[in-house]
Design a protein around this motif. Structure first.
Motif, PDB file in Angstrom:
ATOM      1  N   ASP A   1      26.623 -10.279  54.803  1.00  0.00           N
ATOM      2  CA  ASP A   1      27.917 -10.890  54.519  1.00  0.00           C
ATOM      3  C   ASP A   1      27.849 -11.496  53.134  1.00  0.00           C
ATOM      4  O   ASP A   1      26.812 -11.993  52.722  1.00  0.00           O
ATOM      5  N   ILE A   2      28.948 -11.448  52.429  1.00  0.00           N
ATOM      6  CA  ILE A   2      28.927 -12.051  51.090  1.00  0.00           C
ATOM      7  C   ILE A   2      29.658 -13.388  51.088  1.00  0.00           C
ATOM      8  O   ILE A   2      29.363 -14.261  50.269  1.00  0.00           O
ATOM      9  N   VAL A   3      30.578 -13.573  52.014  1.00  0.00           N
ATOM     10  CA  VAL A   3      31.275 -14.852  52.081  1.00  0.00           C
ATOM     11  C   VAL A   3      30.436 -15.778  52.958  1.00  0.00           C
ATOM     12  O   VAL A   3      30.787 -16.077  54.095  1.00  0.00           O
TER      13      VAL A   3
ATOM     14  N   ILE B   1      23.155  -3.722  42.425  1.00  0.00           N
ATOM     15  CA  ILE B   1      24.222  -3.097  43.201  1.00  0.00           C
ATOM     16  C   ILE B   1      24.234  -3.747  44.583  1.00  0.00           C
ATOM     17  O   ILE B   1      23.219  -3.755  45.268  1.00  0.00           O
ATOM     18  N   VAL B   2      25.357  -4.302  44.952  1.00  0.00           N
ATOM     19  CA  VAL B   2      25.432  -5.000  46.237  1.00  0.00           C
ATOM     20  C   VAL B   2      26.195  -4.176  47.253  1.00  0.00           C
ATOM     21  O   VAL B   2      27.263  -3.654  46.961  1.00  0.00           O
ATOM     22  N   CYS B   3      25.656  -4.069  48.429  1.00  0.00           N
ATOM     23  CA  CYS B   3      26.400  -3.493  49.535  1.00  0.00           C
ATOM     24  C   CYS B   3      26.394  -4.502  50.676  1.00  0.00           C
ATOM     25  O   CYS B   3      25.400  -5.179  50.912  1.00  0.00           O
ATOM     26  N   VAL B   4      27.498  -4.580  51.365  1.00  0.00           N
ATOM     27  CA  VAL B   4      27.629  -5.525  52.466  1.00  0.00           C
ATOM     28  C   VAL B   4      27.595  -4.742  53.772  1.00  0.00           C
ATOM     29  O   VAL B   4      28.376  -3.810  53.969  1.00  0.00           O
TER      30      VAL B   4
ATOM     31  N   ARG C   1      26.737   0.565  59.061  1.00  0.00           N
ATOM     32  CA  ARG C   1      27.043   0.397  57.640  1.00  0.00           C
ATOM     33  C   ARG C   1      25.763   0.125  56.842  1.00  0.00           C
ATOM     34  O   ARG C   1      25.653   0.516  55.682  1.00  0.00           O
TER      35      ARG C   1
ATOM     36  N   ASN D   1      24.875   2.648  53.785  1.00  0.00           N
ATOM     37  CA  ASN D   1      24.687   2.107  52.446  1.00  0.00           C
ATOM     38  C   ASN D   1      23.290   2.395  51.908  1.00  0.00           C
ATOM     39  O   ASN D   1      23.129   2.727  50.734  1.00  0.00           O
TER      40      ASN D   1
END
Lengths: 339, 339
Positions: A71-73, A96-99, A106, A110
């Motif tokens: 999670d990014i939030v 490079i960010v993947c959530v 997912r 990713n």
DNA sequence: GAAAGCTACTAAAACGTTTTCGGTATTATT
DNA sequence: AATAATACCGAAAACGTTTTAGTAGCTTTC
């Protein structure tokens, strides 16, 4: 629109070969000084910058690192990310960010996407779905291809790779010990289901502190939520049912909700009931009273993860030695506990 | 360690040419069905996946988008980022994040680094340093090279590109109007220096709402902080000096600090003094009382930004038409205001 | 039985670099 | 003057793809 200029353009324009241009720009001894000057001047004039993709293809090195987080939030993950980004950037790497959104699928998608040449290595925290499923084949494949991997915070024993975690057990142990020193007897633990590695560790620390202080472990004082989302009614039932004088929560949200609830029931914090929460985030700082918190030092964790990864990426020899760095948690005391 | 397999390996192993392998894997009609089967079976067995870098070089398309934001440990930016990531991922794009840390120099460096082939387009919010310096040449260079750019939230008139913002003026206007309807007369504004585009807009909405309701603008009720960090003493002086019955704050932090301060002075929220803050984040939700907030719909903003960018990236024709999407803010009412 | 038309494949260029290996003048050495 | 050394530069391969333009061998056609 002025398109990007390439070595070929410069070469054609100046009537020299591509190799000459390439060498001239690198100040090679092979090239005559007048030619070098001419090429360099031209390159500067037209603001030549080498194409990263071409260099990546040539060198088989992208100077990118892939970060996969649930999670990014989320305050803790962003602090870790900040540490990663800061260190990586200083070393000339992009991130490079993947959530994964806590989803196994997912996470797999990713990883596979990035593993095909886009990155030089991975830094990641396992998604809830992955830990629940207990399936780590996607990680195994990646490491078998020789792509370096560093796991942080949410890790697994099943994968051999570098790891960086905090001593969650000790964090919980210290928190509970503080409660006991303050004279608390009925200490509750609010947590998630056990498939999270961190929740298991924290629960272990909680139990050990109780036992070391001669307090019996009481199943009734454990409140488990199946996921990160909480049900107000469950919390209310819990506090109506159990008499509790201290609460250790594995995250901020559970703690804040509980604090508001007991306050609405007229209890005083910390006089009647104390609170300590994991992850020293914004909420802990700005709650009233402030929430005493177990700081996880996310930014430092991120820096270390990035350092370990880049170390592996840039080392020629492929050693099969993996280390786990364990960071010490710190108790940040605020108004939700005595003193 | 099993290294990644390439077309060349497959070709050599099967005694056919590279082009045949490439076409067979794409199920081209040019290739005989037995050869196709053979190639596809082999590729599946060895888990062949095309190398992204090589494809990028060939297509001059990376399927990466660059996101540059001032800070990552910041609720609003992470919600926007989540929207970007979600949309981009669904469209098969990866996201490279760089943090400018509110610094002009780092913004420039990061842009230049990414602009050399690493990404197909940029999404960004201007750093404080950039807005202060008012220098946008790095953006100009990028757009002149034909790299699509979408600005969000912190934008500038000086650059022609797609933009997505919320109607900050209206958000402030609505908030102040609510105060006035609730009978408030001495409405303070806590803000930053004017070089932030959003602060200017919000101040404008504040003034307009006052003026539309026949309340004189009073410079003394404006508290400006030079940066995002606050000085407790300045806040305290302000509330000691001015009699205030409502406060509009351009961010959560200023609002929360002020709320705690006036509470410590014995004032009741919302009876004696009301609060509304911009950016409906975690703090607003969990403050006590909850902070009525102007929601900025970050995730939606991110999705729109990503949609606009990818639209431009994938459109063949290079139209010179740029649009600015203006999202409507929403007032989320909580305990810090009446009702 | 030669032209035309298929089928099934390959060679080669291209994307933008870097780097190795030669090659050609020019200068230095005997 | 012949040889060696040096300075300077270019051709070509390589990274892993995709795609255009062939080509060889076969069948069809009249």
């Amino acid at each position: 629109m002025k398109k990007k200029i390439t070595l070929k353009h410069i070469a054609r324009e100046l009537g020299v070969s591509i190799s000459t241009v390439s060498k001239a720009l690198k100040n090679s001894e092979e090239i005559g000084s007048d030619t070098k000057e001419k090429v360099q001047a031209f390159a500067k004039l037209y603001n030549y910058k080498p194409n990263n993709i071409a260099i990546s293809l040539k060198n088989k090195r992208t100077k990118n690192i892939g970060v996969i987080i649930p999670d990014i939030v989320h305050h803790f993950f962003t602090t870790v990310f900040r540490g990663i980004e800061k260190y990586a950037n200083a070393k000339g790497y992009n991130v490079i960010v993947c959530v994964s959104d806590e989803s196994f699928d997912r996470e797999v998608i990713n990883m596979e996407l990035l593993a095909n040449g886009s990155i030089d290595g991975f830094i990641m925290a396992l998604s809830a779905g992955t830990q629940l499923k207990n399936d780590y084949n996607h990680l195994k494949e990646v490491t078998e291809q020789g792509i370096p991997l560093v796991l942080f915070d949410r890790v697994t024993e099943d994968i051999k790779c570098d790891k960086v975690i905090i001593n969650d057990k000790k964090g919980a142990y210290n928190a509970v010990t503080k409660f006991i020193k303050d004279g608390r007897k009925r200490i509750a633990l609010i947590t998630t289901e056990d498939y999270f590695s961190v929740s298991r560790e924290r629960a272990a620390g909680y139990r050990e502190a109780l036992s070391d202080n001669g307090i019996a472990y009481n199943e009734d004082l454990i409140l488990k939520f199946p996921s990160m989302t909480i049900d107000e009614n469950v919390i209310e039932d819990f506090f109506n049912r159990e008499k509790v004088d201290a609460v250790l929560s594995v995250n901020e949200i559970f703690a804040i909700h509980s604090m508001r609830l007991v306050q609405s029931k007229g209890l005083k914090i910390p006089e009647d009931i104390s609170f300590i929460g994991f992850t020293d985030g914004l909420l802990s700082k700005y709650a009233s009273p402030g929430l005493t918190a177990v700081a996880q030092h996310g930014e430092h964790m991120g820096e270390i993860a990035a350092e370990m990864l880049i170390e592996k990426v840039e080392s020629e020899l492929e050693e099969e030695t993996y280390i786990t760095r364990v960071l010490e948690p710190t108790l940040i005391e605020r108004g939700s506990t005595i003193n």
